[in-house]
Design an enzyme around this catalytic site. Structure first.
Site, PDB file in Angstrom:
ATOM      1  N   SER A 142      62.203  59.119  37.243  1.00 36.09           N
ATOM      2  CA  SER A 142      60.997  59.741  36.688  1.00 36.09           C
ATOM      3  C   SER A 142      60.587  58.941  35.454  1.00 36.09           C
ATOM      4  CB  SER A 142      61.325  61.183  36.293  1.00 36.09           C
ATOM      5  OG  SER A 142      60.243  61.763  35.596  1.00 36.09           O
ATOM      6  N   TYR A 169      66.400  67.748  32.466  1.00 33.43           N
ATOM      7  CA  TYR A 169      65.839  66.866  33.499  1.00 33.43           C
ATOM      8  C   TYR A 169      65.714  65.436  32.962  1.00 33.43           C
ATOM      9  CZ  TYR A 169      62.456  65.274  37.048  1.00 33.43           C
ATOM     10  OH  TYR A 169      61.809  64.582  38.058  1.00 33.43           O
TER      11      TYR A 169
HETATM   12  N1  LIG Z   1      57.183  65.935  42.063  1.00 30.93           N
HETATM   13  C1  LIG Z   1      57.121  65.282  40.926  1.00 30.93           C
HETATM   14  O1  LIG Z   1      56.189  65.436  40.123  1.00 30.93           O
HETATM   15  C2  LIG Z   1      58.191  64.289  40.572  1.00 30.93           C
HETATM   16  C3  LIG Z   1      57.948  63.397  39.526  1.00 30.93           C
HETATM   17  C4  LIG Z   1      58.938  62.462  39.182  1.00 30.93           C
HETATM   18  C5  LIG Z   1      60.120  62.443  39.890  1.00 30.93           C
HETATM   19  N2  LIG Z   1      60.338  63.341  40.892  1.00 30.93           N
HETATM   20  C6  LIG Z   1      61.636  63.288  41.568  1.00 30.93           C
HETATM   21  O2  LIG Z   1      61.433  63.088  42.944  1.00 30.93           O
HETATM   22  C7  LIG Z   1      62.501  63.678  43.678  1.00 30.93           C
HETATM   23  C8  LIG Z   1      61.930  64.569  44.776  1.00 30.93           C
HETATM   24  O3  LIG Z   1      61.178  65.603  44.164  1.00 30.93           O
HETATM   25  P1  LIG Z   1      60.114  66.481  44.973  1.00 30.93           P
HETATM   26  O4  LIG Z   1      58.969  66.687  44.076  1.00 30.93           O
HETATM   27  O5  LIG Z   1      59.917  65.938  46.329  1.00 30.93           O
HETATM   28  O6  LIG Z   1      60.921  67.868  45.041  1.00 30.93           O
HETATM   29  P2  LIG Z   1      61.133  68.933  46.205  1.00 30.93           P
HETATM   30  O7  LIG Z   1      59.950  68.986  47.114  1.00 30.93           O
HETATM   31  O8  LIG Z   1      61.560  70.185  45.519  1.00 30.93           O
HETATM   32  O9  LIG Z   1      62.353  68.324  47.003  1.00 30.93           O
HETATM   33  C9  LIG Z   1      63.629  68.307  46.484  1.00 30.93           C
HETATM   34  C10 LIG Z   1      64.595  67.957  47.595  1.00 30.93           C
HETATM   35  O10 LIG Z   1      65.918  67.930  47.064  1.00 30.93           O
HETATM   36  C11 LIG Z   1      66.797  68.572  47.976  1.00 30.93           C
HETATM   37  N3  LIG Z   1      67.952  69.092  47.279  1.00 30.93           N
HETATM   38  C12 LIG Z   1      67.958  69.844  46.143  1.00 30.93           C
HETATM   39  N4  LIG Z   1      69.215  70.185  45.835  1.00 30.93           N
HETATM   40  C13 LIG Z   1      70.032  69.624  46.763  1.00 30.93           C
HETATM   41  C14 LIG Z   1      71.429  69.624  46.989  1.00 30.93           C
HETATM   42  N5  LIG Z   1      72.280  70.279  46.198  1.00 30.93           N
HETATM   43  N6  LIG Z   1      71.909  68.949  48.066  1.00 30.93           N
HETATM   44  C15 LIG Z   1      71.064  68.291  48.894  1.00 30.93           C
HETATM   45  N7  LIG Z   1      69.734  68.259  48.738  1.00 30.93           N
HETATM   46  C16 LIG Z   1      69.222  68.927  47.689  1.00 30.93           C
HETATM   47  C17 LIG Z   1      65.920  69.669  48.602  1.00 30.93           C
HETATM   48  O11 LIG Z   1      66.393  70.001  49.887  1.00 30.93           O
HETATM   49  P3  LIG Z   1      67.142  71.368  50.306  1.00 30.93           P
HETATM   50  O12 LIG Z   1      66.614  72.469  49.463  1.00 30.93           O
HETATM   51  O13 LIG Z   1      66.844  71.489  51.762  1.00 30.93           O
HETATM   52  O14 LIG Z   1      68.576  71.060  50.052  1.00 30.93           O
HETATM   53  C18 LIG Z   1      64.577  68.952  48.745  1.00 30.93           C
HETATM   54  O15 LIG Z   1      64.515  68.258  49.959  1.00 30.93           O
HETATM   55  C19 LIG Z   1      63.363  64.418  42.655  1.00 30.93           C
HETATM   56  O16 LIG Z   1      64.459  63.624  42.308  1.00 30.93           O
HETATM   57  C20 LIG Z   1      62.423  64.565  41.476  1.00 30.93           C
HETATM   58  O17 LIG Z   1      63.121  64.654  40.259  1.00 30.93           O
HETATM   59  C21 LIG Z   1      59.408  64.248  41.255  1.00 30.93           C
END
Ligand SMILES: NC(=O)c1ccc[n+]([C@@H]2O[C@H](COP(=O)([O-])OP(=O)(O)OC[C@H]3O[C@@H](n4cnc5c(N)ncnc54)[C@H](OP(=O)(O)O)[C@@H]3O)[C@@H](O)[C@H]2O)c1
Length: 247
Positions: free
Chosen positions: A138, A152
């Site tokens: 991030s 975070y």
């Molecule tokens: N969205 C943003 O604005 C943003 C910005 C910068 C960085 N990011 C980063 O991008 C990545 C993806 O984020 P996203 O926005 O796509 O979030 P999201 O839609 O909430 O997806 C998160 C994923 O992580 C999995 N997960 C969570 N805990 C887990 C565990 N204990 N074991 C295995 N899988 C797990 C969830 O799957 P299950 O619940 O099925 O396990 C889900 O597939 C993250 O690392 C986030 O920090 C996001």
């Protein structure tokens, strides 16, 4: 020959049940990769699987914070040419309310689990020579911070530090390691958080490009880092933020 193609590459995508991970998996399949999807929720993984192009893709259900699940994932995983760490969580708490349990949960999912999974895959020779590991980190904790986001930010700062050292330690094995560092991307990760819809619309105006990112825009950067087009790139972090951190 297309240097951006992922044909003949097998890529493991964590967090593939939603958001950025799901889109990374779909877009990698469109570029010709065989994709292994992992997350905890099997139903949502099946939904991702149904959207992939081509054949031979697989699902391995696993909680990445669970040591036995990580071991089983590594055991069941084919030899990989790419590994994309997308699993992650957000916990918003003003700093004075940070507690050991929340801190450990955020550090565990966002930092320790992808680190330990990578180490286990390398140790068990599941990562091929000339392969690529990509962390979705991030801008938070690396370039800037947001209020209430200290745990975070710390986890993502740690990811970037680990990524650089992994790049150095794994270079002799021909394994490249990089991170992609987005600002806000439109996924469900912040749903139920402290930010309301009106605040989000206001926040978007602070971006020079006047909007949040789309998961596809993160996926395209990941594809680049996985592909042979990036074969001299290791230890880098690529900011994708619509210009947010310029200001
Ligand atoms: N969205 C943003 O604005 C943003 C910005 C910068 C960085 N990011 C980063 O991008 C990545 C993806 O984020 P996203 O926005 O796509 O979030 P999201 O839609 O909430 O997806 C998160 C994923 O992580 C999995 N997960 C969570 N805990 C887990 C565990 N204990 N074991 C295995 N899988 C797990 C969830 O799957 P299950 O619940 O099925 O396990 C889900 O597939 C993250 O690392 C986030 O920090 C996001």
């Amino acid at each position: 020959m297309n240097p951006f193609s992922l044909e003949n590459k097998t890529v493991l995508v964590t967090g593939a049940s939603s958001g950025i991970g799901r889109t990374v998996a779909i877009e990698c399949s469109k570029m010709g990769a065989t994709v292994v999807l992992t997350a905890r929720n099997e139903e949502r993984l099946q939904q991702t699987l149904s959207q992939l192009e081509g054949d031979g893709h697989a699902i391995i259900v696993a909680d990445l914070t669970d040591k036995n699940d990580r071991l089983r994932l590594v055991e069941q995983s084919p030899k990989l040419d790419g590994l994309v760490h997308c699993a992650g969580i957000v916990k918003t708490l003003m700093f004075q309310f940070v507690d050991a349990e929340s801190l450990s949960e955020v550090m565990n999912v966002n930092f320790a689990s992808p680190t330990l999974l990578s180490a286990l895959l390398v140790e068990n020779k599941k990562i091929a020579k000339n392969s690529s590991i990509v962390f979705i980190s991030s801008v938070s904790g690396v370039v800037c911070v947001w209020g209430g986001n200290s745990m975070y930010s710390a986890s993502k700062g740690a990811v970037n530090g680990m990524m650089k050292n992994m790049a150095l330690d794994l270079a002799s094995k021909g394994i490249r390691v990089n991170s992609v560092n987005p600002a806000m991307v439109e996924t469900s990760i912040f749903e139920g958080g402290l930010i309301g819809a009106e605040q989000i619309e206001e926040d978007k105006k602070r971006y020079p490009l006047k909007r949040y990112g789309k998961p596809e825009e993160v996926a395209y950067a990941v594809i680049y880092l996985l592909s042979d087009a990036a074969k001299w790139i290791t230890g880098s972090s690529l900011v994708i933020d619509g210009g947010y951190t310029l200001l």
